[in-house]
Design a protein around this motif. Sequence first.
Motif, PDB file in Angstrom:
ATOM      1  N   GLU A   1       0.831  -1.203   0.000  1.00 45.31           N
ATOM      2  CA  GLU A   1       0.000   0.000   0.000  1.00 45.31           C
ATOM      3  C   GLU A   1       0.873   1.264   0.000  1.00 45.31           C
ATOM      4  OE1 GLU A   1      -2.964   2.333   3.118  1.00 45.31           O
ATOM      5  OE2 GLU A   1      -2.713   0.160   3.284  1.00 45.31           O
ATOM      6  N   ALA A   2       1.940   1.239   0.777  1.00 44.69           N
ATOM      7  CA  ALA A   2       2.828   2.404   0.832  1.00 44.69           C
ATOM      8  C   ALA A   2       3.504   2.630  -0.515  1.00 44.69           C
ATOM      9  CB  ALA A   2       3.863   2.210   1.935  1.00 44.69           C
ATOM     10  N   ARG A   3       3.961   1.572  -1.167  1.00 41.27           N
ATOM     11  CA  ARG A   3       4.621   1.731  -2.460  1.00 41.27           C
ATOM     12  C   ARG A   3       3.636   2.200  -3.529  1.00 41.27           C
ATOM     13  NH1 ARG A   3       8.809  -3.073  -3.710  1.00 41.27           N
ATOM     14  NH2 ARG A   3       9.340  -1.540  -5.315  1.00 41.27           N
ATOM     15  N   GLN A   4       2.380   1.835  -3.403  1.00 41.49           N
ATOM     16  CA  GLN A   4       1.375   2.324  -4.344  1.00 41.49           C
ATOM     17  C   GLN A   4       1.155   3.825  -4.156  1.00 41.49           C
ATOM     18  OE1 GLN A   4      -0.052   0.617  -6.891  1.00 41.49           O
ATOM     19  NE2 GLN A   4      -0.916   2.606  -7.490  1.00 41.49           N
ATOM     20  N   GLN A   5       1.141   4.278  -2.898  1.00 38.58           N
ATOM     21  CA  GLN A   5       1.023   5.712  -2.648  1.00 38.58           C
ATOM     22  C   GLN A   5       2.242   6.460  -3.195  1.00 38.58           C
ATOM     23  OE1 GLN A   5      -0.384   6.982   1.276  1.00 38.58           O
ATOM     24  NE2 GLN A   5      -0.914   4.856   1.738  1.00 38.58           N
ATOM     25  N   LEU A   6       3.400   5.820  -3.100  1.00 35.80           N
ATOM     26  CA  LEU A   6       4.597   6.415  -3.680  1.00 35.80           C
ATOM     27  C   LEU A   6       4.445   6.554  -5.189  1.00 35.80           C
ATOM     28  CD1 LEU A   6       7.572   7.326  -3.202  1.00 35.80           C
ATOM     29  CD2 LEU A   6       8.231   4.952  -3.605  1.00 35.80           C
ATOM     30  N   LYS A   7       3.899   5.549  -5.829  1.00 32.62           N
ATOM     31  CA  LYS A   7       3.698   5.577  -7.275  1.00 32.62           C
ATOM     32  C   LYS A   7       2.661   6.616  -7.670  1.00 32.62           C
ATOM     33  CE  LYS A   7       2.619   2.557 -11.200  1.00 32.62           C
ATOM     34  NZ  LYS A   7       2.267   1.176 -11.616  1.00 32.62           N
ATOM     35  N   ASP A   8       1.637   6.791  -6.819  1.00 40.36           N
ATOM     36  CA  ASP A   8       0.571   7.747  -7.120  1.00 40.36           C
ATOM     37  C   ASP A   8       0.970   9.183  -6.827  1.00 40.36           C
ATOM     38  OD1 ASP A   8      -0.975   5.611  -7.869  1.00 40.36           O
ATOM     39  OD2 ASP A   8      -2.000   5.434  -5.928  1.00 40.36           O
ATOM     40  N   GLY A   9       2.126   9.379  -6.226  1.00 38.34           N
ATOM     41  CA  GLY A   9       2.580  10.725  -5.921  1.00 38.34           C
ATOM     42  C   GLY A   9       2.124  11.261  -4.580  1.00 38.34           C
ATOM     43  N   ALA A  10       1.476  10.412  -3.767  1.00 37.23           N
ATOM     44  CA  ALA A  10       1.034  10.852  -2.446  1.00 37.23           C
ATOM     45  C   ALA A  10       2.200  10.977  -1.470  1.00 37.23           C
ATOM     46  CB  ALA A  10      -0.008   9.884  -1.893  1.00 37.23           C
ATOM     47  N   ALA A  11       3.320  10.369  -1.776  1.00 35.68           N
ATOM     48  CA  ALA A  11       4.511  10.441  -0.928  1.00 35.68           C
ATOM     49  C   ALA A  11       5.741  10.439  -1.813  1.00 35.68           C
ATOM     50  CB  ALA A  11       4.542   9.281   0.063  1.00 35.68           C
ATOM     51  N   SER A  12       6.854  10.929  -1.254  1.00 32.66           N
ATOM     52  CA  SER A  12       8.118  10.940  -1.990  1.00 32.66           C
ATOM     53  C   SER A  12       9.060   9.840  -1.548  1.00 32.66           C
ATOM     54  CB  SER A  12       8.809  12.300  -1.808  1.00 32.66           C
ATOM     55  OG  SER A  12       7.991  13.349  -2.275  1.00 32.66           O
ATOM     56  N   VAL A  13       8.918   9.392  -0.294  1.00 36.21           N
ATOM     57  CA  VAL A  13       9.824   8.398   0.270  1.00 36.21           C
ATOM     58  C   VAL A  13       9.032   7.414   1.119  1.00 36.21           C
ATOM     59  CG1 VAL A  13      11.876   8.017   1.714  1.00 36.21           C
ATOM     60  CG2 VAL A  13      11.686  10.107   0.356  1.00 36.21           C
ATOM     61  N   VAL A  14       9.431   6.151   1.070  1.00 35.88           N
ATOM     62  CA  VAL A  14       8.874   5.101   1.945  1.00 35.88           C
ATOM     63  C   VAL A  14      10.042   4.470   2.691  1.00 35.88           C
ATOM     64  CG1 VAL A  14       7.705   2.869   2.063  1.00 35.88           C
ATOM     65  CG2 VAL A  14       6.872   4.642   0.504  1.00 35.88           C
ATOM     66  N   ILE A  15       9.998   4.514   4.019  1.00 36.50           N
ATOM     67  CA  ILE A  15      11.038   3.914   4.872  1.00 36.50           C
ATOM     68  C   ILE A  15      10.441   2.708   5.566  1.00 36.50           C
ATOM     69  CG2 ILE A  15      12.576   4.262   6.839  1.00 36.50           C
ATOM     70  CD1 ILE A  15      12.717   7.182   6.142  1.00 36.50           C
ATOM     71  N   VAL A  16      11.107   1.563   5.451  1.00 36.78           N
ATOM     72  CA  VAL A  16      10.614   0.303   6.014  1.00 36.78           C
ATOM     73  C   VAL A  16      11.483  -0.066   7.214  1.00 36.78           C
ATOM     74  CG1 VAL A  16      10.088  -2.113   5.557  1.00 36.78           C
ATOM     75  CG2 VAL A  16       9.858  -0.415   3.725  1.00 36.78           C
TER      76      VAL A  16
END
Length: 544
Positions: free
Chosen positions: A113-128
């Motif tokens: 879900e986080a990576r999809q938001q990254l793809k949609d432009g809702a976020a710039s970075v995802v930290i796991v």
Amino acid sequence: MSVTPVKDKTAPSKNPLWRLLRKILDRPYPVTHVSFIRKELFGAIRQPRLILSMVVGPFLILALFGLGYFGPGNYATILVVPDSPGISTDINEYKGVITQTFKLVGVTKNLDEARQQLKDGAASVVIVVPDDALDEIYNGRNAYFPVYYRTLSPVDSSYIEYSTYIYATEFDKVILRQALAASKPQRSQLQESSRQIDQSTVVLGESMQNGDLLQAKVQVKSMKAVVQITRRGLDSLILPGQGDPNSPQQKLLAGRLFNAVTASGINQMNSDLDNIDTQLTALDAGFDRGDINSSAQQEHLAALRTANASLGGRASKVANIPPSVLVEPILSAASNEVKTQVNYINFFGPAVVILLLQHIAVTLASLSNVRDKQLGALEIFRVAPISPTQILTGKFISFALLLLLLGVLLIGLITTLLGVPFVQLGTRWFPAFLSLFVTIYASIGLGFLVAGISRTESQAVQFSMLLLLGSIFFTGFILPLNQFASYIRYISYILPITYGAAGLQNTMLDNQPLNLVYLVVPFLLGTLFLVIGRFLYRRQFDLS
């Protein structure tokens, strides 16, 4: 009756200075110069929108830049936490963990879900945050904190990767501090071992004085046992795990941490233990021969005491070193010798003033000459008693006065309204004025050169825009010049802003003498531009 002849006042005087002055005054140069100065100045004054845009426009650009630019970072970030019971996804609980570079906008347990938001432009970075980080570390393997980002900018990409490296380094320090705190008992045990050897040495000396061979041998055996225990404690002093080279703790800390604390005395303590062991072996061999209190035995006893004193001192030193110091034995202490507090608006403010002055000077000078040619004014000038040099001189003076006034106004606005400091204004105003003048001088010459190679106003505007783009990218305005190849730097060396921006920044922000290079080189460039521009204008003048 004799007639006194009247002296002709128009007759040439024998005074050479007077003849030179009359010759200068009789020439039409001053009148023609003033006429062209008035022509260009009144032409600008009759356009209030032009004056407004030249003064208010640049200041608004500076104001918006200073108020709206916060520097790199501030990337919208989603934190993915382990999918385990008891781990919260409340964003408020994690805001203190991720700061500065990364702006936390969400917390989730679903990586997809986080990576999809990254793809949609809702976020710039995802930290796991991995759920097996400690297991990996204590099994001798590196733990990875995956970071996903999406950007086309190589600048943003480099900054994000550098920031994640900094965060990983901070996690390293936390784990190393915990491991070192666990090794505290071994460090305290070293001090206790030194005290036991010291006490046994006192008893050994008394036994030797009393001739008690049995008690002396007992003390030697006891101290040898303490030495063996101390060696094992020393092996696990910094690398916990009972000295086992295959232990997870030793694998975790091997190399990096051991090297960091070697200088604290561990190698020397091993040497002290070797020396103690050597003296004990010598004493025991003497006892076996029946030699209990000879001068040689007393020398061995004195060497034993000296070695143990050295061991005790080093053990106390190491035991008192905090874990945080062992993790970071060397810290940087950078100090900026420029005492002015420089932020982005302070640094870029003077450079933007120079950039605007150069662009306006090039545009005014080039469009003025091209417009005269298109409107047929050159045909009128050609039959008038004026020369191309007089025309260009008049225009140069008018543009220079107008731009100097504009430059002073802009500096006043950025210092009073935007808070850009001007170090020692009372003594530094003249170098600042010189920086403005040589920049304007070279920029007007460059504008005349552009007019000489332009046939239409659109071509002049196009060349002016190309110079503006070159000034932004290749003069140190955005990126430092030392980051460019040497052959690319030659582009910056022919643009006035390269010298004007550096000169004005150093004058306003740093209390240092103005580098003559920032004055001489643009003056020479301006002179070269003016000579070439005059030559091209003369050709057009003769052909019109």
